[in-house]
Scaffold this motif. Sequence first.
Motif, mmCIF file in Angstrom:
data_model
loop_
_atom_site.group_PDB
_atom_site.id
_atom_site.type_symbol
_atom_site.label_atom_id
_atom_site.label_comp_id
_atom_site.label_asym_id
_atom_site.label_seq_id
_atom_site.Cartn_x
_atom_site.Cartn_y
_atom_site.Cartn_z
ATOM 1 N N ALA A 97 0.733 -0.973 0.104
ATOM 2 C CA ALA A 97 -0.165 -0.278 0.060
ATOM 3 C C ALA A 97 1.114 1.317 0.146
ATOM 4 O O ALA A 97 2.281 1.406 0.509
ATOM 5 N N ARG A 122 -1.678 -0.735 -3.727
ATOM 6 C CA ARG A 122 -3.037 -0.041 -3.604
ATOM 7 C C ARG A 122 -2.831 0.971 -2.702
ATOM 8 O O ARG A 122 -2.260 1.768 -2.137
ATOM 9 N N HIS A 162 -3.159 5.396 -1.436
ATOM 10 C CA HIS A 162 -3.974 5.831 -1.095
ATOM 11 C C HIS A 162 -2.951 7.432 -1.122
ATOM 12 O O HIS A 162 -1.998 7.869 -0.094
ATOM 13 N N GLU A 213 -6.163 4.020 10.759
ATOM 14 C CA GLU A 213 -6.205 3.354 9.393
ATOM 15 C C GLU A 213 -5.275 2.484 8.576
ATOM 16 O O GLU A 213 -5.430 1.449 7.627
ATOM 17 N N ASP A 247 -5.738 -1.210 6.787
ATOM 18 C CA ASP A 247 -5.788 -1.267 5.480
ATOM 19 C C ASP A 247 -4.988 -3.040 5.226
ATOM 20 O O ASP A 247 -4.442 -3.409 4.255
#
Length: 288
Positions: free
Chosen positions: A234, A260, A262, A278, A282
């Motif tokens: 991520a 991923r 963000h 958060e 994730d």
Amino acid sequence: MMRVDLPDGRRLDVEVEGPEGGLPLVYHHGAPGAAVLYRPLVDAAARHGLRIVTYARPGYGRSDAAPGRVVADAARDTAAVLDALGLGDFVTVGWSGGGPHALACATVLAGRCMAAATLGGVAPYTAEGLDWTAGMGADNIEEFGAAVSGEPALTEYLRAQEEVLGRVTGAEVADALGDLVSEVDRRQLTGGFADYLAESFRIAVTAGIAGWRDDDLAFIRKWGFDLRGGCPVAVWQGDQDRMVPYAHGRWLAANVPGARAHLLPGHGHLSLFGLVDEVLDDLVAGRA
């Protein structure tokens, strides 16, 4: 804090905290940085059943230096630390200059590293299509300009900065970082977080600038691994980041297969620490 012996004879500063039997969460600190625990991250990790493991990279604090190291070497050090602690599979988070080292674990230790996340992580200096210093504050542009000029120039630059960071307090850290701090990040630099960052800076340069110097040189060299073929990753990045510009996060999100993304408007470099729950939600959900 403990010191862990590595197979090659070096010793690293290591901190471990969290639930016995919890899945290890290896946290890679920024540059400069040290094996200092940020309490809200430790508490968030515990809520997710994770046990924090963090170590000072070679040359920081009391960790023995390893001149000439490359980013990939962090994966071998991580594996050696976990082996010494009797720990197996793990997840990892790298903030800022720790980001590349988390990516090294995701790739070099794929199969043992179950998931990785970068928070304001640096992209490769040689990244195609990325203007690496565009959007950085003036201090970082000067620092990495010195790194590109060579080790003597970088050493001279960092020694001047060492005097400031070696005695910085939480109340002074925002001013010490100057124009590297956007307005949203300045709001984060209060209370416990400011104290944590100042302590990490002070300990980082306890024995000099070797760790900081070797990090900077490693960032602008080839990293020693391919970003492809690793565990789930991520990428967290704010568009108000003046330490590691937004373009770095966009590049990583586009070039780490399956990442991923963000990419967060209104966030900076330090404000991402306000999202630790958060981030860990994730991370745990994204495990291989």
